[in-house]
Motif scaffolding. Structure first.
Motif, PDB file in Angstrom:
ATOM      1  N   ARG A 116      35.936  46.490  50.385  1.00 41.36           N
ATOM      2  CA  ARG A 116      34.980  46.405  49.622  1.00 41.36           C
ATOM      3  C   ARG A 116      35.651  44.442  49.301  1.00 41.36           C
ATOM      4  N   GLU A 117      37.168  44.020  49.731  1.00 44.88           N
ATOM      5  CA  GLU A 117      37.222  42.361  48.883  1.00 44.88           C
ATOM      6  C   GLU A 117      36.508  41.978  50.429  1.00 44.88           C
ATOM      7  N   HIS A 118      37.080  42.461  50.952  1.00 44.95           N
ATOM      8  CA  HIS A 118      36.508  42.252  52.975  1.00 44.95           C
ATOM      9  C   HIS A 118      34.590  41.388  52.971  1.00 44.95           C
ATOM     10  N   GLU A 119      34.073  42.766  52.108  1.00 35.24           N
ATOM     11  CA  GLU A 119      32.928  42.597  52.623  1.00 35.24           C
ATOM     12  C   GLU A 119      32.549  41.798  50.964  1.00 35.24           C
ATOM     13  N   ARG A 206      42.264  35.155  51.046  1.00 31.93           N
ATOM     14  CA  ARG A 206      40.914  34.830  51.673  1.00 31.93           C
ATOM     15  C   ARG A 206      41.508  35.351  52.849  1.00 31.93           C
ATOM     16  N   ALA A 207      42.801  35.500  52.576  1.00 32.44           N
ATOM     17  CA  ALA A 207      42.813  35.336  54.569  1.00 32.44           C
ATOM     18  C   ALA A 207      43.233  37.227  55.168  1.00 32.44           C
ATOM     19  N   ASP A 208      44.302  37.309  54.123  1.00 36.09           N
ATOM     20  CA  ASP A 208      45.797  38.390  54.552  1.00 36.09           C
ATOM     21  C   ASP A 208      45.512  39.548  53.381  1.00 36.09           C
ATOM     22  N   PHE A 209      44.811  39.768  52.683  1.00 37.02           N
ATOM     23  CA  PHE A 209      44.563  40.705  51.861  1.00 37.02           C
ATOM     24  C   PHE A 209      44.066  42.823  52.575  1.00 37.02           C
ATOM     25  N   ILE A 258      37.152  45.049  43.293  1.00 35.01           N
ATOM     26  CA  ILE A 258      37.705  44.174  42.663  1.00 35.01           C
ATOM     27  C   ILE A 258      36.464  43.786  41.214  1.00 35.01           C
ATOM     28  N   VAL A 259      37.053  43.964  39.798  1.00 31.81           N
ATOM     29  CA  VAL A 259      36.485  43.842  38.653  1.00 31.81           C
ATOM     30  C   VAL A 259      36.877  42.134  37.743  1.00 31.81           C
ATOM     31  N   PRO A 286      23.033  44.190  43.159  1.00 31.11           N
ATOM     32  CA  PRO A 286      23.567  45.504  43.605  1.00 31.11           C
ATOM     33  C   PRO A 286      24.631  45.440  44.772  1.00 31.11           C
ATOM     34  N   GLY A 287      25.717  46.505  44.786  1.00 23.41           N
ATOM     35  CA  GLY A 287      26.603  46.793  45.749  1.00 23.41           C
ATOM     36  C   GLY A 287      27.913  45.622  44.687  1.00 23.41           C
ATOM     37  N   TYR A 288      27.478  44.247  43.965  1.00 20.86           N
ATOM     38  CA  TYR A 288      28.549  43.413  44.413  1.00 20.86           C
ATOM     39  C   TYR A 288      29.112  42.746  42.994  1.00 20.86           C
TER      40      TYR A 288
END
Ligand SMILES: [Zn+2]
Length: 633
Positions: A116-119, A206-209, A258-259, A286-288
Motif C-alpha cells: 500500500r505504501e508503494h501504491e 522512498r526507495a527501499d521500504f 500507514i496513517v 477513497p482508499g488512500y
C-alpha cells in the motif's frame, strides 16, 4: 544483531515514546480527540519496554482483521478500548481479496502495508502540493519553559514524483544522498535548515521500504481517533545503509494503509544528525491516506544537557488537488454551457460604474489567481464567520458600500491581512492566534477602513496578462502594501469603527493581544514577515492599531485566566486535498500553568483520524495539544 546494539535501539525507541508521553500528559487533548490508552510507566531508559521484551516475533503471530481476540495482545492490549462493532469491521475494504478464512498473519499484514505504501507513492507521483514549514528555535525561560528565540519560514511546492524517484540519487555517492535525505542539520553548530527535510517523512523510505532493508515488529493495537490501527516498530536491518527510517508506524486495519509515522532516520553521518518527526496522514480520498501534517522537534532543556540546540516545527501539506502548471488537459475539462448574461443592464456603464466594474474585475482576478496558486482557500465556512464580524462593523457604523465587502482566508501561517478591492484577506495563522472575536474585529476593521476610505489597490490587476505568472513567483507579482499615510489613516478609522461597534466594550482584549504580540515580536520575525500586505510589526515593534495597544491590563504570564494570544493551529484547519478552510472544533482545555499558554507557538499535531465517508471526514481535526480556547477561560 549484537546485544549492545539492540539495547541502544530499544533505548532510542523508549526515549522517543517517553518524550511523546511527556507532551501528552502535560497537555492532554480533550477527551474526545484521544482514545489512546497511555502506556504504563516506562522502565529506566536503557531497558526495553515490557512490550518489547515479551513480544513474540512478528512472524509467529496470527491476526485476523476483525476479532481482536485472535491477536496476541501486547501487555497494554487489555486496556485498549474496542469501540468499533465487529460487524462494521467485517466489511473491510481490502485492495485484494483476503485469502480463505479472512485470516491474515502478521507477515501478510506487513506485506500488505508495504504494498500500500508503494501504491500511495505511485498515486501521488503526479501531485505538486504546497508545503509549508514554520519553525521556532527555542531557548529556556525559567517561568515559561522552552520559548521561541527566533523563527524560520519555508513555503514551496513539492513535486511528489521527483522525490519518490529517489532511486536514481541513491546510486550517487553517499555524500549526495545525505544532502538529499536532509533529515537534519548539516553541521551541528552551524545550523542550516533544509526546507525539504521537514517534509521528508511524508514516506518512511522512498526507495527501499521493504523486508530486505527493514525489520517490522508488531507492538499492539491502538485507536487513533476513530480508526483502529496496528502498531509496528520499524528498524533498519544491519548494513542497510545510512539514513534509514527508525521508529514506529500505525497501520489502519481495513486496507492496511500507514496513517502515522513517528521516529527519525539512522544512522546519521558524522557531524550531522537527523531530527525526529511525527507524520500524520488523512483519508481524504477513497482508499488512500495522504500526508498532511508533520511535527518536528529537537531539544532537551533538562539540567546538565550541554547541547542546547532546540527547535520545534510544524509542516503542513495542502493543495494536492491543485492543477499542475503547464497542463493542457484543462481545455478538455471545460464544459461549455449556454450562459445567459444575467447582468442585463440596458444602459451603458457610466464612468463611475465603469471604474467600479474595473475594480471588481481586478479583485476577481487576484482572488482567483491566489486560489489557483494554493494560497487562498475557496469560499467556505470560515468566510461566514469573518463576514459576520465585518457585517457587525458595517451595520453599527452605517456603512453602505456600492459593492459588498467579502472575506477570504489566506492559507499560510504568517500573521497578515490585506485587502484587494472589496475583499478582505486574513491569514490562517492570524485567525489562529487571535484570542477572541473582538481581536478578530480589530484586525478586520483596519482593512475595512482601507475600503471605506477608498484606498483601493490593485486595479492594475484588471489586466489579465498580469495574472500570467508561475505559482511560485506569486509573491513577486502580487502585492497590496499601502503607503504609511494610508496605514495611519486606516488605523485611525479602524478605532472609530470599533468604538461604534458591539466590540467597543471588549477593546481591552485587543490591547492585551497587541501587548502579547509586542512581547514576542523581536523573536518572531518570520511569523511577522508579510508577503502580500503591510506587516503588523516592523523591526520588532508592533505598529498596527497602536492607539489600542495601551488598552487593557498589563501582560501577566502568571495570571492563568489572562489569555492574550493563542498557539498556532488551534482555530483553522485546512483540507489538504481541496484547500477548504474550516473552524477547528475543540473542547476548551484548562490552562494549569503559565507554560500552557504558549502564545504564537507551534505545538505537536494530534488530528482526530477518521475514515473517508464517515461523518468526521473529509478532514480530521488538526487539534494541537494546546487548543486552549479562550471561550473556556
Ligand atoms: Zn493597512
Amino acid at each position: 544483531m549484537s546485544t549492545s546494539k539492540w539495547i541502544f535501539t530499544a533505548a532510542l525507541l523508549v526515549s522517543a515514546t517517553a518524550a511523546a508521553q511527556v507532551v501528552e500528559s502535560r497537555q492532554p487533548a480533550p477527551a474526545s480527540t484521544t482514545q489512546i490508552t497511555p502506556m504504563p510507566p516506562l522502565p529506566a531508559a536503557a531497558k526495553p519496554s515490557p512490550a518489547q521484551t515479551t513480544q513474540p516475533s512478528a512472524s509467529a503471530m496470527q491476526v485476523a482483521p476483525a476479532p481482536s481476540d485472535t491477536v496476541q495482545p501486547a501487555p497494554e492490549q487489555a486496556a485498549q478500548p474496542v469501540a468499533t462493532p465487529e460487524s462494521q469491521q467485517a466489511e473491510s475494504r481490502v485492495p485484494t481479496p483476503l485469502a480463505g478464512a479472512q485470516t491474515l498473519t502478521m507477515n501478510d499484514v506487513v506485506d500488505r502495508f508495504i504494498q500500500r505504501e508503494h501504491e500511495l507513492m505511485k498515486a501521488l507521483a503526479t501531485r505538486t502540493p504546497v508545503v509549508e514549514t514554520y519553525l521556532q528555535n527555542l531557548t529556556a525561560d525559567p517561568q515559561l519553559g522552552a520559548v521561541p528565540s527566533e523563527d524560520h519560514y519555508f513555503l514551496g511546492r513539492m513535486d511528489m514524483g521527483e522525490t519518490v524517484d529517489r532511486k536514481d540519487y541513491l546510486k550517487d555517492q553517499d555524500k549526495s544522498m545525505e544532502t538529499r535525505l536532509m533529515g537534519g542539520f548539516n553541521k551541528l553548530f552551524k545550523v542550516q535548515y533544509q526546507p525539504l527535510g521537514f517534509s521528508w517523512m511524508v514516506y518512511a523510505d522512498r526507495a527501499d521500504f521493504d523486508r530486505s532493508h527493514y525489520d517490522f515488529r508488531y507492538v499492539r493495537r491502538e485507536f487513533l481517533g476513530d480508526v483502529r490501527c496496528l502498531v509496528f516498530d520499524v528498524t533498519p536491518k544491519k548494513d542497510s545503509g545510512k539514513g534509514r527510517f527508525l521508529g514506529r508506524i500505525w497501520v489502519e486495519d481495513q486496507d492496511y494503509n500507514i496513517v502515522r509515522l513517528n521516529g527519525t532516520y539512522a544512522p546519521a553521518a558524522r557531524n550531522s544528525f537527523f531530527f525526529h518527526m511525527d507524520s500524520w496522514r488523512l483519508n481524504l480520498i477513497p482508499g488512500y491516506w495522504v500526508p498532511a501534517y508533520i511535527y518536528s522537534e529537537e531539544g532537551d532543556f533538562s539540567a546538565g544537557v550541554k547541547n542546547k540546540t532546540a527547535f520545534k516545527a510544524q509542516t503542513r501539506i495542502w493543495g494536492y488537488d491543485l492543477k499542475k502548471e503547464g497542463g493542457n488537459d484543462e481545455l478538455t475539462q471545460i464544459r461549455v454551457d449556454s450562459v445567459k448574461d444575467e447582468t442585463a443592464s440596458v444602459q451603458d456603464a457610466s464612468p463611475l460604474q465603469a471604474e467600479r466594474q474595473w475594480q471588481q474585475q481586478a479583485e476577481d482576478n487576484v482572488i482567483e489567481r491566489l486560489t489557483r496558486a494554493g494560497l487562498v482557500a475557496p469560499e467556505g465556512d470560515v468566510d461566514h464567520i469573518l463576514q459576520t464580524v465585518v457585517n457587525n462593523l458595517e451595520v453599527t457604523n452605517n456603512i453602505d458600500l456600492p459593492r459588498p465587502v467579502r472575506t477570504r482566508v489566506l492559507l499560510t501561517a504568517p500573521l497578515e491581512t490585506f485587502s484587494v478591492g472589496n475583499t478582505i484577506v486574513i491569514s490562517r495563522g492570524l485567525i489562529d492566534v487571535l484570542p477572541d472575536e473582538a481581536s478578530l474585529a480589530a484586525v478586520l476593521s483596519h482593512e475595512l477602513a482601507h475600503i471605506v476610505l477608498g484606498h483601493n489597490l490593485g486595479s492594475k490587476y484588471a489586466f489579465n496578462d498580469r495574472m500570467l505568472f508561475s505559482d511560485d513567483s506569486t509573491y513577486n507579482n502580487l502585492g497590496f502594501r499601502h503607503i504609511p499615510e494610508e496605514e495611519t489613516a486606516a488605523d485611525k478609522k479602524a478605532v472609530e469603527l470599533l468604538n461604534n461597534s458591539p466590540y467597543a466594550q471588549k477593546l481591552d482584549n485587543v490591547g492585551l493581544f497587541l501587548k502579547a504580540l509586542q512581547a514576542r515580536a523581536s523573536q518572531l520575525n518570520a511569523l511577522l514577515t508579510t508577503h502580500l500586505g503591510n506587516p503588523l510589526a516592523q523591526n520588532g515593534t508592533v505598529n498596527r492599531l497602536s492607539a489600542l495597544a495601551t488598552k487593557g491590563p498589563a501582560l501577566d504570564n502568571t495570571k492563568l485566566d489572562q489569555v492574550a494570544a493563542l498557539p498556532l493551529g488551534g482555530r483553522v484547519k485546512i483540507n489538504p486535498w481541496d484547500d477548504k478552510a474550516e473552524m477547528v472544533k475543540t473542547a476548551p482545555v484548562a490552562i494549569t500553568s503559565a507554560r500552557d499558554k504558549m502564545p504564537f507557538e507551534v505545538t505537536p499535531f494530534y488530528p482526530r483520524l477518521a475514515r473517508w465517508g464517515t461523518s468526521n471526514t473529509p478532514s480530521a481535526t488538526p487539534a494541537t495539544s494546546a487548543s486552549n480556547s479562550p471561550t473556556g477561560n
